[in-house]
Design an enzyme around this catalytic site. Structure first.
Site, short mmCIF file in Angstrom:
data_model
loop_
_atom_site.label_atom_id
_atom_site.label_comp_id
_atom_site.label_asym_id
_atom_site.label_seq_id
_atom_site.Cartn_x
_atom_site.Cartn_y
_atom_site.Cartn_z
N HIS A 201 30.76 45.19 29.24
CA HIS A 201 30.63 46.39 30.08
C HIS A 201 31.65 47.46 29.69
O HIS A 201 31.33 48.64 29.57
CB HIS A 201 30.85 46.02 31.56
N HIS B 19 32.08 38.82 29.32
CA HIS B 19 31.05 39.54 30.08
C HIS B 19 31.56 40.93 30.46
O HIS B 19 30.88 41.94 30.21
CB HIS B 19 30.67 38.75 31.33
N GLU B 20 32.74 40.97 31.05
CA GLU B 20 33.28 42.26 31.47
C GLU B 20 33.69 43.12 30.29
O GLU B 20 33.61 44.35 30.35
CB GLU B 20 34.48 42.04 32.41
#
Length: 420
Positions: A21, A17-18
């Site tokens: 980003h 998820h990170e």
């Protein structure tokens, strides 16, 4: 092994998820100060290029700290004495704010003008009262209390980027969760095979209604109560709604038709408040196919997303209960149980969790990616951004309420765990 499985599952979901980003933010030219897994005190960290990668104590999520999202480095005002370290081109590479005696060949000036956002210059008077002017390197470091922090010119900050670039950086996190789920399910189907649509039995559970009736692997089901069975889904649609009544099965076994009577077991579906389904204890044949695994991975990811959206709708319209939610403790407990059933089950469970996290983060809740995307949508409609201070307050309040909910759900998970 259960503990390792839990760490790998939770860690992978947060990491990817990170990472989504981080990748999109870097592509947009945003300075990413930190890539963190977890919150709280640092356990481990290292720096690569411009980013510090850290693992923190509380495994409640993670974050990518982008320049411009938080108050920037220590503010330097006119009248301050600042030590400068220059490169061979005469550009400032370090601005030392205190402990200047620890540095050799340090040029100290009393600042009369400084611009770290646009012009990247610093002017001031040296020890001989001579006015000096220097260009600041765009990757210069500011040193305060022996801590080095890279400066962030405006063109490296999150707020300087286009609406599309900012939205992409925010959406990339949830998208990475969906992508992770797809690849996990692709691996699952590649390993375990794809269930065939043909209504032919692959395996029969021991001591199940089908086993007691004499069904064996390879039997092809032709009819149930005189209703033709063309695909495996036809069998499921008839059996699952059965409430324990005897059914007549017509089967083909090696070219010979036989009829057997089977009474399905009625089992209660976990977490459905008493809903039941009929079950005879058979599963279909499984076929291994690379292309088929890709297709199944994609369609199953979509199916999981649909189920989660449907469940959210039921929660909103049918009444919200804290028992419908699971926090970190509940997720860890369930992950531990699934891990005991082997790697294939763990792959599917991780995919389900990853889709859950992706959808949760897209909800228009302050402090989550969906809440921030909502503010960007409002900016797009208004043609100008909202007051950053007001937006920050909304996200802070949202984050505080979210953490409160996590604590309540966690306490409920602990009580439920000990009750069982």
């Amino acid at each position: 092994m259960t503990a390792i499985s839990i760490i790998l599952v939770i860690g992978a979901i947060i990491f990817f998820h990170e990472l989504g980003h981080l990748i999109m933010a870097k592509r947009a030219g945003i300075l990413c100060r930190e890539f963190a897994i977890g919150f709280g005190p640092k356990i481990f960290s290292f720096k690569k290029d411009e980013t510090v990668y850290t693992i923190r104590l509380l495994p409640l999520g993670g974050y990518v700290r982008m320049a411009g999202e938080d108050p920037e480095v220590v503010d330097i005002k006119t009248g301050h004495d600042v030590g400068l370290i220059l490169n061979d081109e005469g550009k400032v590479t370090k601005l030392v704010l205190n402990n200047k005696k620890e540095y050799q060949e340090l040029l100290t000036i009393n600042v009369s003008k400084i611009d770290l956002l646009h012009e990247l210059i610093i002017e001031g008077y040296d020890a001989d009262e001579e006015k000096r002017s220097f260009s600041i390197h765009p990757q210069a470091l500011m040193v305060h209390n022996r801590q080095e922090v890279q400066i962030a010119p405006y063109n490296r900050q999150f707020g300087s980027k286009t609406l599309g670039q900012r939205a992409a950086a925010l959406f990339a996190g949830p998208f990475a969760n969906f992508l992770l789920a797809f690849f996990l399910l692709f691996g699952y189907y590649l390993y375990s095979g794809i269930p065939s649509t043909v209504p032919q039995i692959g395996t029969v559970l021991e001591d199940s209604p089908a086993a007691r009736a004499g069904l064996v692997s390879g039997d092809r089901i032709l009819q149930v109560d005189q209703k033709p069975i063309q695909e495996w889904s036809d069998l499921l649609s008839i059996v699952t709604v059965n409430t324990g009544e005897e059914m007549l099965f017509t089967i083909d076994r090696s070219g010979v038709q036989e009829q057997v009577k089977i009474t399905p077991d009625v089992v209660e579906l976990e977490g459905t408040n008493g809903q039941t389904r009929g079950m005879i204890g058979v599963s279909p044949l499984y076929e291994k196919s690379f292309i088929g695994s890709l297709e199944a991975g994609f369609t199953t990811t979509i199916d999981y997303a649909k189920i989660i959206f449907t469940s959210l709708g039921i929660m909103i319209t049918g009444g919200f209960s804290i028992d419908d939610l699971a926090g970190p403790v509940g997720i860890i407990d369930m992950t531990g149980q699934v891990a005991q059933h082997g790697i294939p089950s763990l792959l599917r469970w991780t995919a389900i969790l990853s889709v859950n996290i992706g959808i949760l983060n897209l909800l228009p809740i302050p402090a989550l990616d969906g809440g921030r995307l909502l503010f960007l949508a409002i900016e797009g409609v208004r043609g100008r951004p909202l007051d950053p201070h007001k937006e920050g307050v909304v996200h802070f309040v949202g984050f505080a309420l979210l953490m409160l909910l996590v604590l309540v759900v966690t306490w409920n998970d602990i009580q439920r765990l000990f009750a069982n």
